[in-house]
Design a protein around this motif. Structure first.
Motif, PDB file in Angstrom:
ATOM      1  N   GLU A  48      31.421  51.902  94.978  1.00 60.15           N
ATOM      2  CA  GLU A  48      31.782  53.105  94.204  1.00 60.15           C
ATOM      3  C   GLU A  48      30.998  53.494  92.720  1.00 60.15           C
ATOM      4  N   LEU A  49      29.389  53.130  93.446  1.00 57.20           N
ATOM      5  CA  LEU A  49      28.227  54.003  93.240  1.00 57.20           C
ATOM      6  C   LEU A  49      28.266  54.890  93.442  1.00 57.20           C
ATOM      7  N   ILE A  50      28.301  56.151  92.582  1.00 59.10           N
ATOM      8  CA  ILE A  50      28.948  57.308  92.903  1.00 59.10           C
ATOM      9  C   ILE A  50      26.393  58.153  93.392  1.00 59.10           C
ATOM     10  N   TYR A  51      26.565  57.879  92.642  1.00 59.02           N
ATOM     11  CA  TYR A  51      25.579  59.161  92.892  1.00 59.02           C
ATOM     12  C   TYR A  51      23.766  57.894  91.896  1.00 59.02           C
ATOM     13  N   THR A  52      22.436  57.595  92.749  1.00 57.60           N
ATOM     14  CA  THR A  52      21.551  57.548  91.749  1.00 57.60           C
ATOM     15  C   THR A  52      20.431  58.338  91.800  1.00 57.60           C
ATOM     16  N   ASP A  53      19.511  58.231  90.750  1.00 59.51           N
ATOM     17  CA  ASP A  53      18.541  58.265  90.610  1.00 59.51           C
ATOM     18  C   ASP A  53      17.349  57.222  90.895  1.00 59.51           C
ATOM     19  N   SER A  54      15.948  58.140  90.921  1.00 60.55           N
ATOM     20  CA  SER A  54      14.796  57.021  91.293  1.00 60.55           C
ATOM     21  C   SER A  54      15.372  55.954  89.785  1.00 60.55           C
ATOM     22  N   SER A  55      15.488  56.112  89.084  1.00 58.10           N
ATOM     23  CA  SER A  55      15.404  55.198  87.882  1.00 58.10           C
ATOM     24  C   SER A  55      16.949  53.907  88.248  1.00 58.10           C
ATOM     25  N   LYS A  74      26.376  45.332  99.404  1.00 56.30           N
ATOM     26  CA  LYS A  74      27.245  46.165 100.403  1.00 56.30           C
ATOM     27  C   LYS A  74      27.917  47.428  99.936  1.00 56.30           C
ATOM     28  N   ASN A  75      27.894  48.185 101.264  1.00 58.10           N
ATOM     29  CA  ASN A  75      29.259  48.901 100.779  1.00 58.10           C
ATOM     30  C   ASN A  75      28.429  49.857  99.965  1.00 58.10           C
ATOM     31  N   ALA A  76      27.349  50.657 100.175  1.00 59.74           N
ATOM     32  CA  ALA A  76      26.985  51.557  99.825  1.00 59.74           C
ATOM     33  C   ALA A  76      26.857  52.633 100.544  1.00 59.74           C
ATOM     34  N   SER A  77      26.805  53.310  99.753  1.00 57.94           N
ATOM     35  CA  SER A  77      27.211  54.556 100.570  1.00 57.94           C
ATOM     36  C   SER A  77      26.259  55.998 101.550  1.00 57.94           C
ATOM     37  N   GLU A  78      26.506  56.414 101.896  1.00 55.25           N
ATOM     38  CA  GLU A  78      25.595  57.097 103.081  1.00 55.25           C
ATOM     39  C   GLU A  78      23.832  57.504 102.260  1.00 55.25           C
ATOM     40  N   LYS A  79      25.153  58.530 100.815  1.00 55.10           N
ATOM     41  CA  LYS A  79      23.698  58.958 100.265  1.00 55.10           C
ATOM     42  C   LYS A  79      22.823  57.958  99.596  1.00 55.10           C
ATOM     43  N   GLN A  81      22.475  54.724 100.412  1.00 60.94           N
ATOM     44  CA  GLN A  81      21.606  53.989 100.726  1.00 60.94           C
ATOM     45  C   GLN A  81      20.076  55.078 101.242  1.00 60.94           C
ATOM     46  N   LYS A  82      19.888  56.145 101.539  1.00 58.60           N
ATOM     47  CA  LYS A  82      19.251  57.434 101.630  1.00 58.60           C
ATOM     48  C   LYS A  82      18.269  56.880 100.895  1.00 58.60           C
ATOM     49  N   ALA A  83      18.502  57.158  99.633  1.00 60.78           N
ATOM     50  CA  ALA A  83      18.197  56.526  98.135  1.00 60.78           C
ATOM     51  C   ALA A  83      17.589  55.785  98.191  1.00 60.78           C
ATOM     52  N   LEU A  84      18.348  54.585  98.569  1.00 60.81           N
ATOM     53  CA  LEU A  84      17.405  53.047  98.810  1.00 60.81           C
ATOM     54  C   LEU A  84      16.125  53.203  99.516  1.00 60.81           C
ATOM     55  N   ASP A  85      16.965  53.416 101.019  1.00 60.91           N
ATOM     56  CA  ASP A  85      15.731  53.866 101.843  1.00 60.91           C
ATOM     57  C   ASP A  85      13.919  55.025 101.395  1.00 60.91           C
ATOM     58  N   ARG A  86      14.452  55.145 100.547  1.00 59.95           N
ATOM     59  CA  ARG A  86      13.484  56.565 100.807  1.00 59.95           C
ATOM     60  C   ARG A  86      12.539  56.227  99.670  1.00 59.95           C
ATOM     61  N   PHE A  87      13.071  55.607  98.713  1.00 61.62           N
ATOM     62  CA  PHE A  87      12.591  55.648  97.488  1.00 61.62           C
ATOM     63  C   PHE A  87      12.446  53.680  96.848  1.00 61.62           C
TER      64      PHE A  87
ATOM     65  N   ILE B 187      12.885  65.828  97.344  1.00 65.43           N
ATOM     66  CA  ILE B 187      13.571  65.128  96.355  1.00 65.43           C
ATOM     67  C   ILE B 187      14.431  66.103  96.772  1.00 65.43           C
ATOM     68  N   LYS B 188      14.098  68.051  96.630  1.00 64.05           N
ATOM     69  CA  LYS B 188      15.244  68.068  96.619  1.00 64.05           C
ATOM     70  C   LYS B 188      16.662  67.851  97.635  1.00 64.05           C
ATOM     71  N   GLU B 189      16.676  67.465  98.572  1.00 59.63           N
ATOM     72  CA  GLU B 189      17.074  67.120  99.081  1.00 59.63           C
ATOM     73  C   GLU B 189      17.920  65.852  98.991  1.00 59.63           C
ATOM     74  N   GLN B 190      17.076  64.708  98.016  1.00 59.83           N
ATOM     75  CA  GLN B 190      18.285  63.604  97.158  1.00 59.83           C
ATOM     76  C   GLN B 190      18.927  64.013  95.706  1.00 59.83           C
ATOM     77  N   PHE B 191      18.533  64.407  95.332  1.00 59.68           N
ATOM     78  CA  PHE B 191      18.836  65.085  93.984  1.00 59.68           C
ATOM     79  C   PHE B 191      19.569  66.087  93.795  1.00 59.68           C
ATOM     80  N   ASN B 192      19.416  66.831  94.826  1.00 63.62           N
ATOM     81  CA  ASN B 192      20.046  68.200  94.474  1.00 63.62           C
ATOM     82  C   ASN B 192      19.205  69.256  93.704  1.00 63.62           C
ATOM     83  N   MET B 193      17.918  68.870  93.682  1.00 63.35           N
ATOM     84  CA  MET B 193      17.201  69.493  92.897  1.00 63.35           C
ATOM     85  C   MET B 193      17.468  70.928  92.569  1.00 63.35           C
TER      86      MET B 193
END
Ligand SMILES: Nc1ncnc2c1ncn2[C@@H]1O[C@H](COP(=O)(O)OP(=O)(O)OP(=O)(O)O)[C@@H](O)[C@H]1O
Ligand SMILES: [Mg+2]
Lengths: 360, 246
Positions: A48-55, A74-79, A81-87, B187-193
């Motif tokens: 149910e985690l909808i969005y996460t920023d870098s913090s 578990k169950n991280a959404s694609e978006k 998971q992407k943030a977790l991998d990238r940042f 960051i644009k793609e990830q955070f809809n900037m």
């Protein structure tokens, strides 16, 4: 889209993170998480985690590495998971702040700096003096009109403040001593007191302190700004000597102006004493001036004026020493300007004490 | 078409007698990278500073997030500012504190996060911009390009919704410049900037731009998608893209 809501829910041994993780919501969750630390959390559910920023990513990394190590997320959404991998911050080492030197190291550093300071000041002084006198005969590498301009800045523009303070100083000294002297019928000696103290001590020293604060600070600020903005380097690369181009005009100008300002200071100081003598002590102006002239010798005036020239040189040398030493942008300019004014006022007072000892 | 995130209406900016921007109209759309270009001294920085409220226009209005930006009351204005990040042309790092502290300032001031988490976040951002080694250096101990990158790290530390960048790649080598472009795209793609960039680097423009705005002689000469710019029929603009490429 302002994202503000996030919650932690603990159910069936699983911790669910609900909502948005942002730098706004992370601090609350962080406090709540510490409560679950001891409970038997078996898994963290990010469904149910909808969005996460870098913090938020940093927060999740902290959860999985420090708070709940070895527990599946578990169950991280694609978006997400992407943030977790990238940042990810997991394999980033946070460097430790540099160590401060210990006691002995500091003492050693201080000694070395002191040695450098002394040699630097000696070099600077010799170079300034060399170019001031030798440079008179060479017209190349000199800035036209610079000395005249500096005389206006250092001298003419300071006449008002030096004069005003001198007259006030004369008034105060005379008033303080007049009351005592009058008791013994020795009111006329106020003239002697003012004359000697203004000519030998107060005139030169007070003028020097005013000039140190007024022009010394301006020199230090100007030279240090030129240093941090690479203007001095630019001068060097144009085959111009920065000391000759920037410092020497100031040095010559202050050498001319300082004795003149001291004369003004002495005359107005005596005038201040004279006002008290006329009004409070009922002296005649003839007797006041006769007394003043009888006590003063040419030697006194020469000592006072020669002292002032030394003070002037000290002010320029200290200001340029600090100016050339500046580094680190606007911050550095502020620092060296302060240091320069403090150091030159200190030096003026100490030098004055030395002079008093020598010419007792 | 979605609603514009930034709406600029009839903006005129003057310095004394000199008009720098003359009745500019402009819409910036969400989730797009818009590149502003034009000759040196044509008013790009001025436009950016006017949008961010640092320069007061002589006339005209600016709406950001659908609300008037110039007229907003102070607390509202502050809240809007926290959703924006700005990279200044010369970095504008605070000189008296280290790179690390410079980057941490927005987080420390606007979030009550644990210092440990802030330190991690700062380390991540500095790694992105390739300054991991420089955490404890003072701005005066950095090179020009490093200062730029530190300033970019500070601008994105709060993951702002709108990012303004004044020449992010000026003074950088092509490799570093390309990696920064990659970062901006990520960051644009990830955070809809929504990102507004001033740039002259053709390579960079081609990598990141969705839209291009060409400023010339106080006016907007071209405002449209990057794809169409080479055939827009405006001599100056086509010339700009022809001269720079090889
Ligand atoms: N504070 C100011 N006072 C007076 N004129 C100014 C001021 N700031 C900018 N200008 C003028 O406005 C014009 C536009 O300046 P601006 O800094 O916006 O240019 P720019 O397009 O960002 O140039 P560059 O690509 O060189 O950074 C210039 O002609 C400049 O002289
Ligand atoms: Mg600019």
């Amino acid at each position: 889209m302002v994202k503000q809501i996030a919650r932690l829910i603990f159910e069936n041994d699983e911790l669910r993170i609900v909502g948005d993780l942002t730098h706004q919501t992370v601090p609350q969750l962080e406090k709540q998480v510490r409560r679950y630390k001891k409970k038997a959390v078996q898994a963290v559910d990010l469904k149910e985690l909808i969005y996460t920023d870098s913090s938020g990513v940093v927060f999740l990394d902290w959860l999985s590495s420090d708070v709940f190590p070895d527990i599946p997320f578990k169950n991280a959404s694609e978006k997400v998971q992407k943030a977790l991998d990238r940042f990810s911050s997991r394999d980033i080492k946070i460097p430790l702040p540099p160590k401060h030197p210990g006691f002995f190291e500091s003492v050693g550093n201080f000694a070395l700096t002191l040695k450098d300071t002394v040699t630097d000041i000696l070099y600077l002084t010799s170079e300034i003096i060399l170019w001031s006198f030798y440079g008179i005969f060479i017209s190349k590498g000199r800035r036209k009109g610079a000395i005249a301009q500096q005389i206006v800045y250092i001298g003419s523009n300071a006449v008002g403040i030096v004069g005003l303070l001198s007259i006030v100083l004369g008034l105060i000294i005379a008033l303080q001593s007049a009351a005592q002297l009058r008791q013994y019928g020795a009111g006329i000696y106020v003239a002697d007191l003012i004359a000697i103290s203004m000519v030998r001590e107060m005139g030169p020293m007070m003028t020097a302190i005013i000039i140190a604060g007024r022009s010394g600070s301006a020199f230090a600020a100007e030279i240090s700004t030129m240093k941090v903005t690479e203007e001095l380097d630019a001068l060097k690369m144009m085959a111009l000597n920065p000391i000759r181009y920037v410092v020497v005009p100031k040095f010559l100008a202050i050498t001319i102006c300082m004795p003149l300002l001291v004369m003004i200071s002495i005359i107005l100081g005596i005038l201040g004493g004279f006002i008290i003598g006329m009004t409070y002590l009922d002296l005649t102006y003839v007797s006041y001036f006769n007394e003043t002239l009888s006590i003063l010798e040419v030697k006194d005036l020469l000592i006072g004026l020669s002292k002032s020239v030394f003070f002037a040189w000290v002010i320029v040398i200290i200001a340029s020493f600090y100016g050339f030493k500046a580094e680190g942008g606007a911050e550095g300019v502020g620092k060296v300007t302060t240091s320069s004014v403090v150091a030159s006022i200190f030096a003026v007072i100490v030098l004055n004490a030395l002079f008093s000892l020598i010419y007792m | 078409m979605s609603k514009p995130l930034i709406n600029i209406k009839d903006i005129t900016v003057r310095f004394g007698e000199k008009t720098v921007l003359d009745t500019i109209n402009l819409d910036i759309f969400p989730n797009e990278i818009t590149v502003i270009l034009g000759e040196s001294g044509c008013g790009k920085t001025t436009l950016l500073k006017t949008i961010t409220g640092l320069i007061k226009p002589a006339s005209g209005s600016i709406h950001i997030f659908g609300e008037p930006f110039d007229g907003a009351d102070e607390s509202k204005h502050d809240r809007m500012l926290r959703r924006m990040g700005v990279l200044f042309q010369n970095g504008a790092l605070l000189n008296s504190v280290s790179v690390r502290d410079n980057v941490a300032i927005p987080l420390e001031q606007h979030s009550r996060m644990d210092p440990d988490l802030i330190a991690r976040n700062v380390a991540v951002k500095l790694k992105w911009v390739g300054l991991s080694e420089a955490e404890y250096l003072l701005p005066s101990e950095l090179s020009g390009g490093m200062r730029k990158r530190a300033a970019l790290a500070r601008a994105i530390i709060l993951d702002p919704e709108i990012l303004f960048c004044d020449e992010p790649s000026a003074g950088l080598d092509p490799v570093t410049s390309a990696s920064l472009d990659q970062l901006i795209l990520t960051i644009k793609e990830q955070f809809n900037m929504t990102i507004l960039v001033v740039s002259h680097e053709l390579a960079s423009i081609h990598r990141i731009a969705d839209k291009v705005i060409y400023l010339d002689k106080r006016k907007i000469l071209y405002n449209g998608p990057l794809a169409a710019v080479r055939t827009c029929g405006i001599e100056t603009v086509e010339n700009f893209f022809r001269t720079g490429s090889f």
